[in-house]
Design a protein around this motif. Structure first.
Motif, mmCIF file in Angstrom:
data_model
loop_
_atom_site.group_PDB
_atom_site.id
_atom_site.type_symbol
_atom_site.label_atom_id
_atom_site.label_comp_id
_atom_site.label_asym_id
_atom_site.label_seq_id
_atom_site.Cartn_x
_atom_site.Cartn_y
_atom_site.Cartn_z
ATOM 1 N N VAL A 77 0.843 -1.205 0.000
ATOM 2 C CA VAL A 77 0.000 0.000 0.000
ATOM 3 C C VAL A 77 0.872 1.246 0.000
ATOM 4 O O VAL A 77 0.624 2.201 -0.759
ATOM 5 C CB VAL A 77 -0.971 -0.011 1.196
ATOM 6 N N ALA A 78 1.921 1.255 0.816
ATOM 7 C CA ALA A 78 2.823 2.414 0.871
ATOM 8 C C ALA A 78 3.532 2.625 -0.451
ATOM 9 O O ALA A 78 3.739 3.777 -0.881
ATOM 10 C CB ALA A 78 3.834 2.226 1.993
ATOM 11 N N GLN A 80 2.382 1.931 -3.466
ATOM 12 C CA GLN A 80 1.439 2.543 -4.398
ATOM 13 C C GLN A 80 1.128 3.991 -4.024
ATOM 14 O O GLN A 80 1.025 4.851 -4.887
ATOM 15 C CB GLN A 80 0.160 1.733 -4.473
ATOM 16 N N LYS A 81 0.990 4.281 -2.745
ATOM 17 C CA LYS A 81 0.703 5.646 -2.314
ATOM 18 C C LYS A 81 1.856 6.584 -2.662
ATOM 19 O O LYS A 81 1.637 7.770 -2.855
ATOM 20 C CB LYS A 81 0.403 5.688 -0.824
ATOM 21 N N TRP A 83 3.306 6.853 -5.342
ATOM 22 C CA TRP A 83 3.241 7.260 -6.752
ATOM 23 C C TRP A 83 2.539 8.582 -6.927
ATOM 24 O O TRP A 83 2.696 9.224 -7.960
ATOM 25 C CB TRP A 83 2.518 6.224 -7.573
ATOM 26 N N THR A 84 1.736 8.997 -5.985
ATOM 27 C CA THR A 84 0.946 10.229 -6.176
ATOM 28 C C THR A 84 1.693 11.453 -5.699
ATOM 29 O O THR A 84 2.639 11.423 -5.008
ATOM 30 C CB THR A 84 -0.388 10.131 -5.424
#
Length: 84
Positions: A77-78, A80-81, A83-84
């Motif tokens: 999850v971290a 993917q987060k 990427w923003t």
């Protein structure tokens, strides 16, 4: 798709390599994706799009693997987060 965009997407996918256990039940990134999905207690089924018998075998192996542990789930999850 421009080659630079494809490379960027492949680089992102490669950030999940820590979920792969080549000698274990999750031999590649597609299998890790199936296993990630099935590691959520709310999920009881994953529909895979395997094109070859080898891809299907990898997905089936991953489906039977023990769930990813909470630390692995949080790391994914971290990732993917980030990427923003």
């Amino acid at each position: 798709m421009p080659p630079s965009r494809l490379r960027a997407l492949l680089d992102r996918a490669d950030q999940f390599r820590f979920l792969v256990d080549k000698d274990g039940d999750v031999p590649n990134l597609p299998a890790a994706a199936v296993h990630w999905t099935l590691s959520h207690p709310e999920v009881t089924l994953a529909i895979v799009g395997a094109k070859t018998a080898e891809e299907l075998d990898a997905c089936l192996l991953a489906a039977d693997a023990p769930y990813f542990n909470p630390q692995q789930m949080l790391m994914a999850v971290a990732t993917q987060k980030g990427w923003t």
